[in-house]
Design an enzyme around this catalytic site. Structure first.
Site, PDB file in Angstrom:
ATOM      1  N   SER A 139       5.509   7.262 -10.897  1.00  0.00           N
ATOM      2  CA  SER A 139       5.249   5.912 -10.405  1.00  0.00           C
ATOM      3  C   SER A 139       6.402   5.004 -10.788  1.00  0.00           C
ATOM      4  O   SER A 139       6.986   5.143 -11.853  1.00  0.00           O
ATOM      5  CB  SER A 139       3.950   5.353 -10.987  1.00  0.00           C
ATOM      6  OG  SER A 139       3.728   4.041 -10.496  1.00  0.00           O
ATOM      7  N   LYS A 211      -2.647   9.722 -11.652  1.00  0.00           N
ATOM      8  CA  LYS A 211      -1.780   8.935 -10.763  1.00  0.00           C
ATOM      9  C   LYS A 211      -2.569   8.396  -9.569  1.00  0.00           C
ATOM     10  O   LYS A 211      -2.352   7.266  -9.118  1.00  0.00           O
ATOM     11  CB  LYS A 211      -0.614   9.801 -10.273  1.00  0.00           C
ATOM     12  CG  LYS A 211       0.285   9.161  -9.207  1.00  0.00           C
ATOM     13  CD  LYS A 211       0.857   7.822  -9.642  1.00  0.00           C
ATOM     14  CE  LYS A 211       2.069   7.392  -8.826  1.00  0.00           C
ATOM     15  NZ  LYS A 211       1.956   7.481  -7.399  1.00  0.00           N
ATOM     16  N   HIS A 214      -4.371   5.483 -10.820  1.00  0.00           N
ATOM     17  CA  HIS A 214      -3.352   4.433 -10.968  1.00  0.00           C
ATOM     18  C   HIS A 214      -3.146   3.730  -9.631  1.00  0.00           C
ATOM     19  O   HIS A 214      -3.107   2.492  -9.553  1.00  0.00           O
ATOM     20  CB  HIS A 214      -2.045   5.063 -11.453  1.00  0.00           C
ATOM     21  CG  HIS A 214      -0.825   4.205 -11.297  1.00  0.00           C
ATOM     22  ND1 HIS A 214      -0.216   3.977 -10.073  1.00  0.00           N
ATOM     23  CD2 HIS A 214      -0.086   3.513 -12.198  1.00  0.00           C
ATOM     24  CE1 HIS A 214       0.824   3.190 -10.230  1.00  0.00           C
ATOM     25  NE2 HIS A 214       0.936   2.893 -11.504  1.00  0.00           N
ATOM     26  N   ASN A 215      -3.014   4.495  -8.565  1.00  0.00           N
ATOM     27  CA  ASN A 215      -2.777   3.903  -7.251  1.00  0.00           C
ATOM     28  C   ASN A 215      -3.996   3.136  -6.748  1.00  0.00           C
ATOM     29  O   ASN A 215      -3.858   2.121  -6.063  1.00  0.00           O
ATOM     30  CB  ASN A 215      -2.373   4.985  -6.250  1.00  0.00           C
ATOM     31  CG  ASN A 215      -0.941   5.439  -6.440  1.00  0.00           C
ATOM     32  OD1 ASN A 215      -0.354   5.251  -7.502  1.00  0.00           O
ATOM     33  ND2 ASN A 215      -0.370   6.047  -5.430  1.00  0.00           N
ATOM     34  N   GLU A 218      -3.825  -0.028  -8.426  1.00  0.00           N
ATOM     35  CA  GLU A 218      -2.726  -0.758  -7.774  1.00  0.00           C
ATOM     36  C   GLU A 218      -3.210  -1.442  -6.493  1.00  0.00           C
ATOM     37  O   GLU A 218      -2.906  -2.619  -6.256  1.00  0.00           O
ATOM     38  CB  GLU A 218      -1.601   0.219  -7.470  1.00  0.00           C
ATOM     39  CG  GLU A 218      -0.412  -0.353  -6.731  1.00  0.00           C
ATOM     40  CD  GLU A 218       0.582   0.742  -6.365  1.00  0.00           C
ATOM     41  OE1 GLU A 218       1.008   0.782  -5.193  1.00  0.00           O
ATOM     42  OE2 GLU A 218       0.919   1.563  -7.231  1.00  0.00           O
TER      43      GLU A 218
END
Length: 509
Positions: A139, A211, A214-215, A218
Site C-alpha cells: 500500500s 490489505k 485496509h482498502n 480507505e
C-alpha cells in the site's frame, strides 16, 4: 544476499507504475535488481530512470532482461522474484511461465498485487513443490512504492526470514515515539532510521486479507471526508478553497492523515483550463477496483457488522447513476435552503470536525473487528498492534490516529472492539452530541451523509444493551418456526411457540 556486479539479488516482473517504483526502491537500498516486462519499452524506461538517478561514480544497480530465462540465469539462488502484475489470471500466467523457464523448488515468488486472499491460499497449495509461492500486499501508491510503502507479507515463514531484510529496507519508516512518518523523497538516499512499516502477518492469504480490509477502511475514510466536503459546500455555501483551508486546519489536529492532507490540496487546486476550482470540473462518478467490495462481502459472509465500509461502497455505486440522479433531482422534493448566521456556521464546522473523528473511529473499529473475526475463522494469529504500526506510514490510510490504535492493542491484545478502548470510549462519549447534531443537520438540509450516519447508528447499536432483535426472532419463529432463546433460561436453549394452534403452547426444542 550477494551484491556482486552483474549478479542480481532479486528479480522484478512487471514494470508498470508500481513494479518500476518497487524495483527502483529496492535498488536504492543496495540490492542488484533484474527487471523484466513483456513490454520492452517499460524495461528500457526503468533502466533509463535508474541510470538518470544513479550517482555518476556508482555501478549500475539494475539489469534489464529480455526474457524469463535470462532473468533466472542472472539471479543468485535461492532466487527471489517479485511479481507486480494485475491480480487474477496474469499472476497464474507468470507463475506457469516461470515453471517452463526453469524455476526451482526452493526459489521464492512474491505476489505483490491486489490479489483476492482466497486466490493466494489456493496458489500456495497449487504451486507447492514447484517453487515457494509467497505474497506481500503493498500500500502507498506510486510514491509509496518508490520511497517506502507499507508491506503486508504472509505465507511460508522460512521465505519471510529470507526476504525480510529487503522488505524492511524498502518499507516506509516511522518515528517509534511519535508514530509520525520519517519521509525523504530523494532517489539514492533512502530512509534507514526508524521502525519499518512491515511485519510478518501470518499464514498464506492473511496478508492480502489485511490489505483488503485496509482498502475497505480507505473507502470509508475517503467517503467520510467527501461527505464533510458536501456538508460544507452545500450546507454552508463555502467555496472549494475555503473548505480546503478548513481541512488543512483539521489536519493539524486529531484528524491528521494523508487523506485529509491530499483532500485539502485537491480542493485548493484550480483548473488549468477554466481557472475554476478543479474539483468543480471533475465529474462526480467514482470508480473502484473491487477491494472495498470484497471487504463488504467478507463482512456479510462472516457476520461482522461493517456498515460504514459497506455504505462507502454503495456511495460509489450511487455516484455512477449520474443520469438517473440528474433526472430525479427535478422530481423528488427536498427541504428548503437554510441560512445560518456566522456563529451558527462556526458551530456547524466544529460539530462536523467532531463527527468526522467519531465516524472515523467507528470505521477503524469495524475493520479491526472484521480482521479479528476472520482470524478466528481461519485460525490465524494476527497481531493488531503490529498491523496498526505498519499502517502509520507508507500506506493510503496513514494517520496520527493509528498511534492511538497501536497503543490500544498494546494495552489489551484481546480487545474485542476499539470502542472498548478507554481512549476511544472517552473521546466518543465526549463528542457524540456534536456528531448527532451533524447527522440531524444533514437530514434536515437534505444532504446525504451515509457513512457519517451509518457510523452513529453503529455506535448506538453497540451501546444498546437491548436491541429489537427480540421482536425479529419472534417474527422468524411465527412464520418459519426458527425458534428463539429466552432471557430467563440458559444461553443456547431453543424454544418454539405453536403460533397456529388455538391454544398456543411453548415447547423446548
Amino acid at each position: 544476499m550477494n551484491t556482486q556486479p552483474f549478479r542480481s539479488d532479486i528479480g522484478v516482473i512487471g514494470l508498470g507504475v508500481m513494479g518500476k517504483n518497487l524495483a527502483l526502491n529496492i535498488a536504492d537500498n543496495g540490492y542488484q535488481v533484474a527487471a523484466f516486462d513483456l513490454d520492452s519499452e517499460k524495461v528500457n524506461a526503468a533502466i533509463n530512470q535508474e541510470t538518470a538517478e544513479r550517482k555518476a561514480d556508482k555501478a549500475p544497480r539494475m539489469l534489464g532482461c529480455n526474457n524469463l530465462t535470462e532473468m533466472l540465469a542472472s539471479l543468485v539462488k535461492p532466487r527471489v522474484i517479485v511479481l507486480s502484475v494485475p491480480a487474477g489470471g496474469p499472476v497464474d500466467g507468470v507463475c506457469n511461465a516461470l515453471i517452463d523457464a526453469g524455476i526451482e523448488t526452493d526459489d521464492i515468488i512474491v505476489d505483490t498485487g491486489n490479489s483476492l486472499w482466497t486466490d493466494t491460499v489456493e496458489r500456495e497449495a497449487r504451486f507447492k513443490g514447484k517453487f515457494v509461492f509467497f505474497s506481500s500486499a503493498v500500500s502507498g501508491g506510486e510514491v509509496g512504492a518508490r520511497f517506502g510503502p507499507s508491506l503486508m507479507p504472509s505465507g511460508n515463514k522460512d521465505a519471510w526470514q529470507y526476504v525480510a531484510p529487503v522488505w524492511k529496507a524498502m518499507a516506509a519508516k516511522v518515528d517509534p515515539e511519535t508514530g509520525l512518518p520519517i519521509e525523504r523523497f530523494e532517489p539514492g538516499n533512502p530512509v534507514i532510521e526508524g521502525e519499518p512499516c512491515t511485519t510478518y502477518i501470518g499464514p498464506a492469504g492473511s496478508g492480502h486479507y489485511v490489505k483488503m480490509v485496509h482498502n475497505g477502511i480507505e473507502y470509508a475514510d475517503m467517503q467520510l471526508i467527501c461527505e464533510a466536503y458536501q456538508l460544507l459546500h452545500d450546507g454552508l455555501g463555502l467555496s472549494a478553497h475555503e473548505i480546503g483551508d478548513i481541512f488543512h486546519g483539521w489536519n493539524q489536529g486529531s484528524l491528521n492523515s494523508y487523506l485529509m492532507e491530499i483532500s485539502a490540496e485537491v480542493l485548493q487546486q484550480d483548473d488549468p483550463l477554466t481557472g475554476k476550482p478543479l474539483v468543480e470540473m471533475i465529474l462526480d462518478k467514482a470508480g473502484q477496483k473491487g477491494t472495498g467490495l470484497w471487504t463488504a462481502v467478507s463482512s456479510l459472509q462472516i457476520g461482522c457488522p461493517a456498515p460504514t465500509i459497506a455504505e462507502a461502497v454503495y456511495a460509489r455505486a450511487v455516484s455512477t447513476q449520474k443520469v438517473l440522479r440528474v433526472d430525479l433531482s427535478t422530481k423528488l422534493a427536498g427541504p428548503a435552503k437554510v441560512t445560518l448566521t456566522d456563529a451558527e456556521k462556526a458551530e456547524f464546522i466544529a460539530n462536523l470536525e467532531d463527527a468526522l473523528y467519531c465516524a472515523k473511529v467507528c470505521c477503524y473499529a469495524q475493520g479491526f473487528q472484521l480482521m479479528a473475526m476472520a482470524a478466528k475463522e481461519q485460525d490465524w494469529s494476527l497481531d493488531f498492534a503490529e498491523i496498526a504500526k505498519i499502517w502509520r506510514a507508507g500506506c493510503i490510510i496513514r494517520a496520527t490516529f493509528l498511534q492511538s490504535i497501536t497503543k490500544a492493542y498494546q494495552d489489551d491484545a484481546e480487545l474485542a472492539n476499539l470502542l472498548m478502548a478507554k481512549t476511544f470510549s472517552d473521546s466518543l462519549s465526549a463528542k457524540h452530541m456534536n456528531w448527532r447534531k451533524t447527522v440531524a443537520a444533514s437530514v434536515m438540509q437534505g444532504i446525504p451523509a451515509p457513512c457519517i450516519s451509518s457510523a452513529v447508528a453503529y455506535y448506538d447499536s453497540y451501546r444498546s444493551e437491548t436491541l429489537p432483535a427480540n421482536l425479529l426472532q419472534g417474527q422468524r419463529d411465527f412464520f418459519g418456526a426458527h425458534t428463539f432463546e429466552r432471557t430467563d433460561k440458559p444461553a443456547g436453549e431453543k424454544y418454539h411457540l405453536d403460533w397456529s394452534a388455538k391454544e398456543r403452547t411453548l415447547s423446548k426444542v
